[in-house]
Design a protein around this motif. Structure first.
Motif: not given
Length: 189
Positions: A22-24, A29-30, A48-51, A81-83
Motif C-alpha cells: 500500500r502506497g504511492d 525503486d524498482c 497516469d497523471g501522478a506518474i 525523474d522517478l526512482p
C-alpha cells in the motif's frame, strides 16, 4: 486454481515473488513501474497523471513519439525523474461488464511482464489497473491481476521476477489481502 498457482510460485520464491504493498507507486525503486494509461499515453488523471508529474516533462515528450497504445497492449519509456528506471504503459479496459474485458485486463499484466522480460527487467510494480476512473470492480480486477501475474511467474520460473501489486488506498489493498488469504486457505478456485 489460484491456490495451486501460488503454491507453485512459493516453490520458486528464491527467484520469483509477488507482494502486495500500500502506497504511492511513484516512490518505488524498482526496474519498472506500470502506468495505467489512457490510449494517447499523453497523461491524464489518477495514477497516469501522478506518474507523468513525478517523472517530469521528458516523459511526455517521449510518449508523443509512441503513437498511443491499444487496450491490453504495453509500451515502455524511461522513468526520468522517478526512482524506477522504466515506465511500462498499458491501457486497461473501461468497464461495462463484457466478458472480453477480463481478457483485456489480463493482457495488461501479461504484456507488461513480457515487455519487462524483453528489456531484462527483474522487478515491476503494478497499480490496480482500470479500478479508478475506468470503474472495473476492484475484487474482480484484483483476482485477474493476481492470477495473471502468478501464471506468468510459473511460466517463467527460470527468469526471476519480483512483482509488487501496489494499492493506493485501503479498499484496493484490503481486496488484494482478502484474495491472497482466501487462496492460501483453499477457498478460491
Amino acid at each position: 486454481m489460484i491456490k495451486e498457482l501460488l503454491a507453485d510460485a512459493k516453490k520458486n520464491k528464491q527467484q520469483n515473488a509477488i507482494s502486495v504493498w500500500r502506497g504511492d507507486i511513484t516512490t518505488l525503486d524498482c526496474d519498472a513501474i506500470v502506468n495505467a494509461a489512457n490510449s494517447t499515453l499523453l497523461g491524464g488523471g489518477g495514477v497516469d497523471g501522478a506518474i507523468h508529474r513525478a517523472a517530469g516533462p521528458q516523459l511526455l515528450e517521449e510518449c508523443k513519439t509512441l503513437g498511443g497504445c491499444t487496450t491490453g497492449a504495453a509500451k515502455i519509456t524511461y522513468g526520468y525523474d522517478l526512482p524506477a528506471s522504466y515506465i511500462i504503459h498499458t491501457v486497461g479496459p473501461i468497464y461495462n461488464g463484457k466478458v472480453e474485458q477480463r481478457l483485456e485486463l489480463a493482457d495488461c499484466y501479461k504484456n507488461s511482464l513480457d515487455l519487462a522480460r524483453k528489456h531484462h527487467l527483474h522487478s515491476i510494480a503494478f497499480p490496480a489497473i482500470s479500478t479508478g476512473a475506468y470503474a472495473y470492480p476492484v475484487d474482480e480486477a484484483a483476482r485477474i491481476a493476481l492470477l495473471t501475474c502468478t501464471e506468468w511467474i510459473n511460466a517463467n520460473v527460470d527468469y526471476g521476477m519480483s512483482v509488487v501489486l501496489t494499492c493506493f488506498n485501503n479498499g484496493v489493498y484490503n481486496a488484494y489481502q482478502e484474495l491472497v488469504k482466501q487462496a492460501q486457505n483453499g477457498e478460491l478456485d
